[in-house]
Design a protein around this motif. Structure first.
Motif, PDB file in Angstrom:
ATOM      1  N   TYR A  83      -2.318   4.311   7.940  1.00 25.55           N
ATOM      2  CA  TYR A  83      -3.284   4.786   7.238  1.00 25.55           C
ATOM      3  C   TYR A  83      -3.216   5.724   6.448  1.00 25.55           C
ATOM      4  O   TYR A  83      -3.739   5.985   5.352  1.00 25.55           O
ATOM      5  CB  TYR A  83      -4.565   4.577   8.133  1.00 25.55           C
ATOM      6  N   TYR A  86      -1.073   4.925   3.369  1.00 24.75           N
ATOM      7  CA  TYR A  86      -1.851   4.197   2.534  1.00 24.75           C
ATOM      8  C   TYR A  86      -2.913   4.678   1.708  1.00 24.75           C
ATOM      9  O   TYR A  86      -2.773   4.711   0.565  1.00 24.75           O
ATOM     10  CB  TYR A  86      -2.663   3.109   3.263  1.00 24.75           C
ATOM     11  N   TYR A  87      -3.864   5.770   2.378  1.00 28.42           N
ATOM     12  CA  TYR A  87      -4.469   6.645   1.459  1.00 28.42           C
ATOM     13  C   TYR A  87      -3.842   7.572   0.926  1.00 28.42           C
ATOM     14  O   TYR A  87      -4.298   7.932  -0.375  1.00 28.42           O
ATOM     15  CB  TYR A  87      -5.725   7.167   2.396  1.00 28.42           C
ATOM     16  N   ASN A  88      -2.714   8.011   1.359  1.00 28.87           N
ATOM     17  CA  ASN A  88      -1.869   9.051   0.454  1.00 28.87           C
ATOM     18  C   ASN A  88      -1.522   8.458  -1.134  1.00 28.87           C
ATOM     19  O   ASN A  88      -1.725   9.013  -2.006  1.00 28.87           O
ATOM     20  CB  ASN A  88      -0.954   9.757   1.119  1.00 28.87           C
ATOM     21  N   LYS A  90      -2.807   5.650  -2.288  1.00 30.28           N
ATOM     22  CA  LYS A  90      -3.932   5.320  -3.137  1.00 30.28           C
ATOM     23  C   LYS A  90      -4.478   6.334  -3.971  1.00 30.28           C
ATOM     24  O   LYS A  90      -4.729   6.309  -4.924  1.00 30.28           O
ATOM     25  CB  LYS A  90      -5.051   4.863  -2.188  1.00 30.28           C
ATOM     26  N   ARG A  91      -4.602   7.770  -3.191  1.00 28.27           N
ATOM     27  CA  ARG A  91      -4.898   8.961  -3.779  1.00 28.27           C
ATOM     28  C   ARG A  91      -3.979   9.159  -5.065  1.00 28.27           C
ATOM     29  O   ARG A  91      -4.452   9.557  -6.124  1.00 28.27           O
ATOM     30  CB  ARG A  91      -4.894   9.874  -3.096  1.00 28.27           C
ATOM     31  N   GLN A  92      -2.489   8.932  -4.862  1.00 30.97           N
ATOM     32  CA  GLN A  92      -1.666   9.352  -6.018  1.00 30.97           C
ATOM     33  C   GLN A  92      -1.666   8.363  -6.982  1.00 30.97           C
ATOM     34  O   GLN A  92      -1.564   8.850  -8.284  1.00 30.97           O
ATOM     35  CB  GLN A  92      -0.344   9.366  -5.419  1.00 30.97           C
ATOM     36  N   ALA A  94      -4.544   6.795  -7.843  1.00 26.18           N
ATOM     37  CA  ALA A  94      -5.805   7.039  -8.810  1.00 26.18           C
ATOM     38  C   ALA A  94      -5.774   8.339  -9.497  1.00 26.18           C
ATOM     39  O   ALA A  94      -6.234   8.539 -10.583  1.00 26.18           O
ATOM     40  CB  ALA A  94      -6.814   7.299  -7.684  1.00 26.18           C
ATOM     41  N   ALA A  95      -4.748   9.275  -9.149  1.00 30.43           N
ATOM     42  CA  ALA A  95      -4.561  10.541 -10.015  1.00 30.43           C
ATOM     43  C   ALA A  95      -3.747  10.483 -11.222  1.00 30.43           C
ATOM     44  O   ALA A  95      -3.320   9.611 -11.604  1.00 30.43           O
ATOM     45  CB  ALA A  95      -3.938  11.569  -9.156  1.00 30.43           C
TER      46      ALA A  95
END
Length: 95
Positions: A83, A86-88, A90-92, A94-95
């Motif tokens: 997780y 995954y969130y790391n 996802k954040r990359q 989106a940036a």
């Protein structure tokens, strides 16, 4: 190697060796390395506490119990790591 690295390695070696030298040959019989669980169990048994339930299954040995605990910890670490990754990611994206 720089001298600061050698000094740090010497300090680490001292930190590792010092407890081994101080407590050499001493164990639980002398009261060393006894955990709070053991002390807590003794106090509870002195009070006459009766457990509410009994385990459905008990591992046949302490080694199996340790193995199951380590397996549980590994599975938890995998889930948490997944997780976080995954969130790391996802954040990359989106940036």
């Amino acid at each position: 190697m720089e001298t600061k690295h050698i000094i740090l390695l010497a300090i680490v070696a001292i930190i590792i060796a010092l407890p081994l030298i101080i407590y050499a040959g001493k164990g639980e019989e002398e009261g060393y390395f006894g955990g709070s669980d053991d002390q807590g169990c003794e106090v509870v048994e002195e009070l006459g506490y009766k457990p509410w339930f009994h385990p459905i299954w008990e591992p046949p040995s302490g080694e199996i119990e340790s193995l199951l605990f380590a397996l549980q910890a590994a599975i938890g670490a995998i889930i948490i790591g997944y997780y976080i990754g995954y969130y790391n990611a996802k954040r990359q994206v989106a940036a």
